[in-house]
Scaffold this motif. Sequence first.
Motif, PDB file in Angstrom:
ATOM      1  N   LEU A 137       9.772 -13.258  22.409  1.00 19.32           N
ATOM      2  CA  LEU A 137       9.069 -14.425  21.867  1.00 19.32           C
ATOM      3  C   LEU A 137       9.718 -15.720  22.337  1.00 19.32           C
ATOM      4  O   LEU A 137       9.021 -16.659  22.743  1.00 19.32           O
ATOM      5  N   VAL A 138      11.047 -15.786  22.305  1.00 20.68           N
ATOM      6  CA  VAL A 138      11.728 -17.015  22.710  1.00 20.68           C
ATOM      7  C   VAL A 138      11.586 -17.239  24.216  1.00 20.68           C
ATOM      8  O   VAL A 138      11.341 -18.369  24.664  1.00 20.68           O
ATOM      9  N   ARG A 139      11.705 -16.172  25.021  1.00 20.66           N
ATOM     10  CA  ARG A 139      11.567 -16.331  26.471  1.00 20.66           C
ATOM     11  C   ARG A 139      10.153 -16.769  26.843  1.00 20.66           C
ATOM     12  O   ARG A 139       9.974 -17.610  27.740  1.00 20.66           O
ATOM     13  N   CYS A 140       9.160 -16.206  26.191  1.00 18.85           N
ATOM     14  CA  CYS A 140       7.778 -16.630  26.450  1.00 18.85           C
ATOM     15  C   CYS A 140       7.579 -18.082  26.036  1.00 18.85           C
ATOM     16  O   CYS A 140       6.876 -18.841  26.716  1.00 18.85           O
ATOM     17  N   TYR A 155       5.244 -20.659  16.870  1.00 17.30           N
ATOM     18  CA  TYR A 155       4.805 -19.283  17.130  1.00 17.30           C
ATOM     19  C   TYR A 155       3.307 -19.254  17.472  1.00 17.30           C
ATOM     20  O   TYR A 155       2.883 -18.643  18.469  1.00 17.30           O
ATOM     21  N   ALA A 156       2.497 -19.927  16.658  1.00 17.82           N
ATOM     22  CA  ALA A 156       1.050 -19.915  16.882  1.00 17.82           C
ATOM     23  C   ALA A 156       0.686 -20.593  18.197  1.00 17.82           C
ATOM     24  O   ALA A 156      -0.227 -20.148  18.904  1.00 17.82           O
ATOM     25  N   GLY A 294      13.300 -12.106   9.689  1.00 19.01           N
ATOM     26  CA  GLY A 294      13.644 -13.352  10.358  1.00 19.01           C
ATOM     27  C   GLY A 294      12.729 -13.768  11.483  1.00 19.01           C
ATOM     28  O   GLY A 294      12.926 -14.827  12.074  1.00 19.01           O
ATOM     29  N   ILE A 295      11.705 -12.962  11.819  1.00 21.40           N
ATOM     30  CA  ILE A 295      10.850 -13.294  12.961  1.00 21.40           C
ATOM     31  C   ILE A 295      10.141 -14.629  12.762  1.00 21.40           C
ATOM     32  O   ILE A 295       9.916 -15.373  13.708  1.00 21.40           O
ATOM     33  N   GLY A 296       9.814 -14.965  11.511  1.00 20.19           N
ATOM     34  CA  GLY A 296       9.101 -16.208  11.264  1.00 20.19           C
ATOM     35  C   GLY A 296       9.934 -17.454  11.479  1.00 20.19           C
ATOM     36  O   GLY A 296       9.383 -18.530  11.715  1.00 20.19           O
ATOM     37  N   LEU A 436       3.841  -9.360  13.083  1.00 14.91           N
ATOM     38  CA  LEU A 436       4.483 -10.518  13.698  1.00 14.91           C
ATOM     39  C   LEU A 436       5.718 -10.146  14.501  1.00 14.91           C
ATOM     40  O   LEU A 436       6.054 -10.823  15.473  1.00 14.91           O
ATOM     41  N   ALA A 437       6.412  -9.077  14.102  1.00 15.29           N
ATOM     42  CA  ALA A 437       7.665  -8.716  14.765  1.00 15.29           C
ATOM     43  C   ALA A 437       7.490  -7.694  15.869  1.00 15.29           C
ATOM     44  O   ALA A 437       8.285  -7.663  16.812  1.00 15.29           O
ATOM     45  N   LEU A 438       6.460  -6.832  15.787  1.00 16.74           N
ATOM     46  CA  LEU A 438       6.324  -5.734  16.746  1.00 16.74           C
ATOM     47  C   LEU A 438       5.047  -5.763  17.576  1.00 16.74           C
ATOM     48  O   LEU A 438       5.032  -5.214  18.673  1.00 16.74           O
ATOM     49  N   VAL A 439       3.983  -6.352  17.078  1.00  9.91           N
ATOM     50  CA  VAL A 439       2.704  -6.322  17.795  1.00  9.91           C
ATOM     51  C   VAL A 439       2.493  -7.577  18.625  1.00  9.91           C
ATOM     52  O   VAL A 439       2.216  -7.508  19.837  1.00  9.91           O
ATOM     53  N   PHE A 440       2.616  -8.740  18.009  1.00  7.63           N
ATOM     54  CA  PHE A 440       2.311  -9.981  18.710  1.00  7.63           C
ATOM     55  C   PHE A 440       3.296 -10.333  19.829  1.00  7.63           C
ATOM     56  O   PHE A 440       2.870 -10.770  20.915  1.00  7.63           O
ATOM     57  N   PRO A 441       4.646 -10.206  19.640  1.00  5.11           N
ATOM     58  CA  PRO A 441       5.557 -10.595  20.744  1.00  5.11           C
ATOM     59  C   PRO A 441       5.327  -9.841  22.047  1.00  5.11           C
ATOM     60  O   PRO A 441       5.244 -10.477  23.117  1.00  5.11           O
ATOM     61  N   PRO A 442       5.221  -8.484  22.065  1.00  3.96           N
ATOM     62  CA  PRO A 442       4.952  -7.829  23.354  1.00  3.96           C
ATOM     63  C   PRO A 442       3.575  -8.167  23.909  1.00  3.96           C
ATOM     64  O   PRO A 442       3.402  -8.236  25.133  1.00  3.96           O
TER      65      PRO A 442
END
Length: 497
Positions: A137-140, A155-156, A294-296, A436-442
């Motif tokens: 998420l941070v690299r993207c 994030y959004a 902590g993903i949020g 939010l932690a496993l589906v959206f980041p990849p």
Amino acid sequence: MAPKIRDVDQTTPLLHDCNNNNNNNTINNGRLSNGTVVTGSTNSSATTIVHLTAGGDRKAGKPAARGCDGALLPDPVAGRTLDHPTTNLDTLMHMLNGNLGTGILAMPDAFKNAGLYVGFFGTLAMGVICTHCMHLLVRCSHELCRRYGRPSLSYAEVGYCALDSGPRWAQPLAASFRRLINSFLLVMQLGLCCVYYLFVAVNVRELLDYLGCPVPLLTVLAYLLVPLAAMNMVRSLKLLTPTSLVASVLAIAGLAIAFLFLLQDLPHSGSVRPVSSWSTLPLYFGTVMYAFEGIGVVLPLENNMANPRDFIAWNGVLNTGMTIVVCLYSAVGFYGYLKYGEQAQGSVTLNLPNDALLAQIVRLLMAVAVLASYALQFYVPMTILVPAVTRHFRHRALAEYGLRLATVLLTFVLAAIIPNLGTFISLVGAVSTSTLALVFPPLIDLLTLWPARTERWRWTVLKDALIIAFGACGFFFGTAKSLATIFAGGPPDGGIH
């Protein structure tokens, strides 16, 4: 069809108005119809066109991009201007504070639903996966900041930009994806706030009972309104650093004392189940995913750092913080379940003996720590709600304070009607945190890398697809099992009222 061109403002303030960006400069239509992107210059009003071709050299993680004339474009992430930047230590305290909440105290209950060894190794595995997804998420976010000429993204907005610069068929879905992410963030963070609120009230009630002053739970919830409302009037993340420091110190001190009880008279490991039933594994998954809460706050923390590159370094804030968190989660879950077995409740503090002074000190320390952590979890939904609500009012500052007070009252109402702490924790984790932690980041990673696919593209697709499938399965099965348990009345030993 005429190309879409957007002027980019690189002087956007960071988190100054609780939205990471200027309200009048929401990312929209930032790419041309042929796949190029318009970025602004940091020292002039001119724009530079950056071509994002399939064979180009734009890869996630590069420090800068090059324009059509070959000139090196400035790195927007390195050029952030912050009124109150946070140091690495500040960010680490916030990172620990954002993860060492009520979730860690629910780990023995999670291990009860998985078994001793499945719970232990499963927690380690999910910790590694969640940390990897935070890195993605941070690299993207860094890549999309360069691509769109922005110093920071929420994030959004990361989700919006990933679709907007991704495959052509996905571009019309960008705005809907942004709204979907914001919706999940609101559900997750407000759910966390409700659980935090309820946890503090339950432990304060237990402490008052020990002191000979029995008070109804609803009365304790009402008394807590005043400090919570006052604390959540703070708008700056930098100003919340002292509360995060206090919360982290108290949480670690409380856990250290709790281990005095957990490690005494431990039974043999054969006294508990090494593997639990398949039917309860979804509850384990939901509780563990809730614990990795902590993903949020990952992007808000990284956006406010004075040295953002230190956040995702191999020995940086993210890896250091998550290593501490995963080790503590595994230890509390392992020894807590081994100690209390099938009697483990939704919070390990509820298993401690009521007649022991040290147990009451643990409850007090953890209650104060979670109370201080409430403000950090409350910060994220405010970054979403404040710009959307206050733009309709003339006096925006007054409207913001009114909104903050109303949201605290909402968490009070929800906390008052929650029937079961352990099951509600599992539900919040399965519904929002897993997504939010496993589906959206990849998924965002795949969309971000789409314009510059390399020879490693197939391996990236396989890896990200497996993580998405894992998170989606946890979402569906965990949500279904949690709802079924809630509607069935919940386990007889999991209630808190």
